[in-house]
Design a protein around this motif. Sequence first.
Motif, PDB file in Angstrom:
ATOM      1  N   UNK A 182       0.824  -1.212   0.000  1.00  0.00           N
ATOM      2  CA  UNK A 182       0.000   0.000   0.000  1.00  0.00           C
ATOM      3  C   UNK A 182       0.859   1.264   0.000  1.00  0.00           C
ATOM      4  N   UNK A 183       2.011   1.200   0.701  1.00  0.00           N
ATOM      5  CA  UNK A 183       2.930   2.339   0.717  1.00  0.00           C
ATOM      6  C   UNK A 183       3.476   2.643  -0.664  1.00  0.00           C
ATOM      7  N   UNK A 184       3.813   1.592  -1.420  1.00  0.00           N
ATOM      8  CA  UNK A 184       4.300   1.782  -2.783  1.00  0.00           C
ATOM      9  C   UNK A 184       3.258   2.415  -3.682  1.00  0.00           C
ATOM     10  N   UNK A 185       2.010   1.972  -3.547  1.00  0.00           N
ATOM     11  CA  UNK A 185       0.931   2.552  -4.361  1.00  0.00           C
ATOM     12  C   UNK A 185       0.706   4.014  -4.017  1.00  0.00           C
ATOM     13  N   UNK A 186       0.693   4.333  -2.729  1.00  0.00           N
ATOM     14  CA  UNK A 186       0.444   5.711  -2.312  1.00  0.00           C
ATOM     15  C   UNK A 186       1.534   6.652  -2.819  1.00  0.00           C
ATOM     16  N   UNK A 187       2.781   6.236  -2.718  1.00  0.00           N
ATOM     17  CA  UNK A 187       3.885   7.063  -3.218  1.00  0.00           C
ATOM     18  C   UNK A 187       3.748   7.297  -4.719  1.00  0.00           C
TER      19      UNK A 187
ATOM     20  N   UNK B 148       9.160   2.163  -6.391  1.00  0.00           N
ATOM     21  CA  UNK B 148       7.719   1.954  -6.215  1.00  0.00           C
ATOM     22  C   UNK B 148       7.338   0.544  -6.682  1.00  0.00           C
ATOM     23  N   UNK B 149       7.911   0.159  -7.826  1.00  0.00           N
ATOM     24  CA  UNK B 149       7.647  -1.172  -8.382  1.00  0.00           C
ATOM     25  C   UNK B 149       8.060  -2.263  -7.397  1.00  0.00           C
TER      26      UNK B 149
ATOM     27  N   UNK C 269      -2.924   5.161 -14.640  1.00  0.00           N
ATOM     28  CA  UNK C 269      -2.338   4.434 -13.505  1.00  0.00           C
ATOM     29  C   UNK C 269      -2.657   5.058 -12.151  1.00  0.00           C
ATOM     30  N   UNK C 270      -2.734   6.392 -12.090  1.00  0.00           N
ATOM     31  CA  UNK C 270      -3.053   7.050 -10.813  1.00  0.00           C
ATOM     32  C   UNK C 270      -4.462   6.663 -10.354  1.00  0.00           C
ATOM     33  N   UNK C 271      -5.413   6.679 -11.276  1.00  0.00           N
ATOM     34  CA  UNK C 271      -6.797   6.349 -10.923  1.00  0.00           C
ATOM     35  C   UNK C 271      -6.953   4.898 -10.475  1.00  0.00           C
ATOM     36  N   UNK C 272      -6.357   3.971 -11.237  1.00  0.00           N
ATOM     37  CA  UNK C 272      -6.453   2.543 -10.899  1.00  0.00           C
ATOM     38  C   UNK C 272      -5.765   2.270  -9.557  1.00  0.00           C
TER      39      UNK C 272
ATOM     40  N   UNK D 268      -7.424   0.856  -5.961  1.00  0.00           N
ATOM     41  CA  UNK D 268      -6.840  -0.338  -5.345  1.00  0.00           C
ATOM     42  C   UNK D 268      -6.341  -0.035  -3.932  1.00  0.00           C
ATOM     43  N   UNK D 269      -5.736   1.113  -3.750  1.00  0.00           N
ATOM     44  CA  UNK D 269      -5.225   1.521  -2.440  1.00  0.00           C
ATOM     45  C   UNK D 269      -6.357   1.603  -1.412  1.00  0.00           C
ATOM     46  N   UNK D 270      -7.463   2.211  -1.796  1.00  0.00           N
ATOM     47  CA  UNK D 270      -8.605   2.366  -0.878  1.00  0.00           C
ATOM     48  C   UNK D 270      -9.172   0.999  -0.492  1.00  0.00           C
TER      49      UNK D 270
END
Length: 512
Positions: free
Chosen positions: A309-314, A421-422, A488-491, A495-497
């Motif tokens: 989740x940290x990787x996605x948020x960043x 991030x990956x 990618x930001x939207x997807x 997913x993060x939420x």
Amino acid sequence: MSDKKTKGIWKVISASSMGTMIEWYDFYIFGSLAVVLSTKFFPTDNPTAAFLSTLATFAAGFVVRPFGALFFGRLGDIIGRKYTFMVTLLLMGGATFAIGCIPSYETIGFAAPILVLILRLLQGLALGGEYGGAATYVAEHAPKGEKGYWTSWIQTTATVGLFISLMVILVTKSVLSKEAFDEWGWRVPFWVSILMVLVSYLIRKNMEESPVFAKAKSEGKTSTNPLKESFGNKYNLKFVLLALFGATMGQGVVWYTGQFYAMNFLKTVQSIDSSQVDMLLGVALILGTPFFVVFGWLSDKIGRKSIMMGGMLLAILLYRPIYRAMYNTTDLTLKTEVVDQTKVVPSLKEIDATKLDSIYTTTKAYTDGTTVEEIKTKHFEAGKLMLDDKGKDKIETKVTKQINSSDRWFLIFMVFIQVIFVTMVYGPIAAFLVEMFPVKIRYTSMSLPYHVGNGIFGGLLPAISTYFVTQSKEAGNVEFYLEGLWYPIGIAAVCFIIGMIYIDRKINTLHD
């Protein structure tokens, strides 16, 4: 762990990783050469359409990956992990080699893109069955509490496969002239893969079946209908959907943004020389790859959820600032041209008795060491300038930039951040998925959400984002180059939420 056990699992990882790395190499050669392939297998009268068609064909291989996951996942849960991913290896290698043998569009017309599409679909089916088998195989050999660390070595294979594909292309370009590579040398990386596949096949042939699966099979506890038990069971289906929408969907778009979108952005939007892009991307991948293992190991200690989740948020917060900085680095309007070094060389190229091209090659130099080659081509027929499908003069302009050392290192750093991030989202994902599902349906259950998340949500990213950028540019948007990032930001945000709300730490030990 004892030395004997460590030696045993390293053997398992080496054999699994080599085969998986080769399959990713095969898969990514197509993406790495997308710009060249667009001129070989598609009509060249509209370069943008040809490039988008190539990306769409590239994406088609991703779209069928879930079907490969279902087909080969079922075989893996019934027959075994070992034999299933031996079949996928040979299927992938054969399809890749065949792509390198297809005649160009000029030779066989529309048969060329059709054949490429068919082989690309076979590649996607094979890869759909490969990853789940390799990840499951390694996880089932790993000691309790260490699955994140040991499976993270498998996670490096996708990036290593991309890196090797870039290096093979660079070496091929370095030993051939530009004309020779454009004419036939681009086929070499496709041909090389068959040798690596044969070596990997011989190694995998001597591997033992997973001890966990072998035990389940000997006790009669394997599934007779993995598809029904995976997706017809409401309890298990809940975890399949959570794996997809709470983890792999976001992981997929972050993965492809940090590597493939970055590569296409550097080549097509920033117009940097292809060899320079391959080199700087290769350096960023070398620097970032060890972090797959770091975050895989860390996920054993603090859990998979917080790292992913940290990787996605960043990524959500930093993608636009990163790509704005990348674009500004090579923006010629921010540089000072050395006017007296500008040269224009006109030339003519006769196509046939009625058609010819008038070509103007302009070279420019800038005070910071950047050099630019601009090739403007005007198409004439029967002495008149041809018109495009919009009724405007048919003039093609191709710009290639050679950037200076400091700009190269800055862009390496920008790509490296994205690779981090990956590694955060991808390093722990194999262990996370394996632990969600029981042994008898594990191959099938984990493969589908992984390949839908990566194959569909991730694989469609280059085509969708490039389309957004193209449309925004035609509309006159000043920051058109950032529009592709909304996908990618939207997807990743969705997913993060979902992941933050519904993923429970207990998943780490559900089927450990």
